[in-house]
Design an enzyme around this catalytic site. Structure first.
Site, PDB file in Angstrom:
ATOM      1  N   GLY A  49      -9.118  29.510  15.928  1.00  0.00           N
ATOM      2  CA  GLY A  49      -9.672  30.542  16.098  1.00  0.00           C
ATOM      3  C   GLY A  49      -9.508  31.334  14.475  1.00  0.00           C
ATOM      4  N   CYS A  79     -14.882  24.172  22.906  1.00  0.00           N
ATOM      5  CA  CYS A  79     -14.470  25.143  22.476  1.00  0.00           C
ATOM      6  C   CYS A  79     -15.102  25.655  21.770  1.00  0.00           C
ATOM      7  CB  CYS A  79     -13.589  24.301  21.724  1.00  0.00           C
ATOM      8  SG  CYS A  79     -12.775  25.519  20.019  1.00  0.00           S
ATOM      9  N   CYS A 198     -14.221  31.903  25.131  1.00  0.00           N
ATOM     10  CA  CYS A 198     -13.291  30.922  24.680  1.00  0.00           C
ATOM     11  C   CYS A 198     -12.894  30.481  26.043  1.00  0.00           C
ATOM     12  CB  CYS A 198     -12.668  31.866  23.937  1.00  0.00           C
ATOM     13  SG  CYS A 198     -10.891  30.842  23.453  1.00  0.00           S
ATOM     14  N   HIS A 200      -9.747  28.984  26.410  1.00  0.00           N
ATOM     15  CA  HIS A 200      -8.811  29.006  27.649  1.00  0.00           C
ATOM     16  C   HIS A 200      -8.900  30.979  27.991  1.00  0.00           C
ATOM     17  CE1 HIS A 200      -7.354  27.285  23.587  1.00  0.00           C
ATOM     18  NE2 HIS A 200      -6.254  27.067  24.093  1.00  0.00           N
TER      19      HIS A 200
HETATM   20  N1  DGL Z   1     -11.269  27.762  23.789  1.00  0.00           N
HETATM   21  C1  DGL Z   1     -11.194  27.487  22.188  1.00  0.00           C
HETATM   22  C2  DGL Z   1     -12.510  28.892  22.339  1.00  0.00           C
HETATM   23  O1  DGL Z   1     -12.980  28.380  23.411  1.00  0.00           O
HETATM   24  C3  DGL Z   1     -10.365  28.488  21.115  1.00  0.00           C
HETATM   25  C4  DGL Z   1     -10.020  28.136  19.889  1.00  0.00           C
HETATM   26  C5  DGL Z   1      -8.697  28.526  19.331  1.00  0.00           C
HETATM   27  O2  DGL Z   1      -8.301  27.481  18.980  1.00  0.00           O
HETATM   28  O3  DGL Z   1      -8.445  29.274  19.276  1.00  0.00           O
HETATM   29  O4  DGL Z   1     -12.935  29.536  21.321  1.00  0.00           O
END
Ligand code: DGL
Length: 281
Positions: A49, A79, A198, A200
């Site tokens: 990110g 992602c 995101c 996460h």
């Molecule tokens: N899961 C990633 C997203 O959807 C996270 C990105 C990261 O690694 O900062 O943006």
């Protein structure tokens, strides 16, 4: 494999910088358990990110190449950061050379498509990584489909590290979660729907709910992305036939097996998973 040669049949590749894409994989397996999947987490180099466009593009392309080597006919960038910064270049520049018969899809377009039916006020908020917010991908995609919707973003640079370090339920997480929600709602008090942009962030959902007024809808993208993939495979029988269907799932990480196994079990709410460690270059 070059154009005109054998068409590959194999698992659907699912890629994320770390564990976040597991929230998307879980929905794929719930809604489409018959397919084979390979999950690849670039855990050794997460988070993406805060990285530059060039670096996210390079890392994501390496992951796509690896999943192609493993015979995936279709790769989903689960992602948002990779979808925002690398997807278009991979589709337009690399895919024609790598293998024009395969497909790489992202998570931003399917999420943008659902928003028209969900907002009443036509004011939508996006919580995402700095990379996704700065790319302006969500406002651009949403405005293409729904020009009357006002989109406001807020970058939450600490949220991925909180999740990756298993601190998402800790009292320390409250400060960072509350801060960014407050910022977002101050920027646009008319927001009635907030996209968790995101993969996460669904892990922070319980915390997020504590700080968002109850009239605001929180949109976690997993279900929408899974519905969109199902719909894509229905509309593209030639690709559907190339996605193998033995109901298996393989997990690959660029980090150590043990570290991934422990953390991924939390994401997947399942006791044991078997993981292979690989390198990407
Ligand atoms: N899961 C990633 C997203 O959807 C996270 C990105 C990261 O690694 O900062 O943006």
């Amino acid at each position: 494999m070059k154009n005109g040669e054998l068409l590959h049949t194999g698992p659907i590749g699912v890629f994320d910088s770390g564990y976040g894409g597991l929230t998307i994989l879980e929905k794929f397996r719930e809604q489409m358990p018959e397919y084979d999947y390979i999950y690849l987490g670039d855990n050794a180099r997460t988070p993406y990110g805060t990285r530059s466009f060039e670096v996210v593009y390079e890392f994501t392309l390496q992951a796509v190449r690896k999943l192609f080597e493993l015979d995936c006919p279709l790769v989903i960038l689960a992602c948002n950061t990779a979808s925002a910064k690398a997807l278009r270049s991979i589709q337009q520049i690399n895919l024609p050379q790598l293998d024009a018969s395969r497909r790489v899809l992202g998570v931003i377009r399917p999420t943008a498509e659902c928003i028209g039916q969900l907002t009443q006020s036509s004011h939508v908020g996006i919580l995402a990584t700095t990379g996704t917010i700065h790319s302006e991908s969500y406002p651009l995609e949403i405005r293409k489909l729904f020009p009357n919707i006002t989109v406001t973003g807020e970058a939450c640079p600490m949220w991925v590290p909180l999740v990756e370090n298993n601190e998402f339920n800790s009292p320390g997480a409250d400060y960072f979660v509350q801060k960014h929600i407050k910022n977002l709602l101050q920027k646009d008090p008319l927001i009635d729907s907030i996209i968790l942009g995101c993969t996460h962030y669904p892990l922070l959902l319980e915390k997020i709910k504590q700080f968002i007024p109850s009239h605001i809808r929180i949109i976690a993208q997993g279900d929408y992305v899974a519905q969109s993939l199902q719909d894509y495979l229905r509309r593209h029988p030639e690709m559907n036939e190339r996605c193998s269907t033995n109901g298996t799932c393989r997990f690959l990480t660029t980090e150590s097996k043990a570290k991934f196994e422990e953390s991924a079990s939390i994401f997947l709410r399942q006791d044991q998973i078997k993981v292979e460690s690989i390198s990407l270059e």
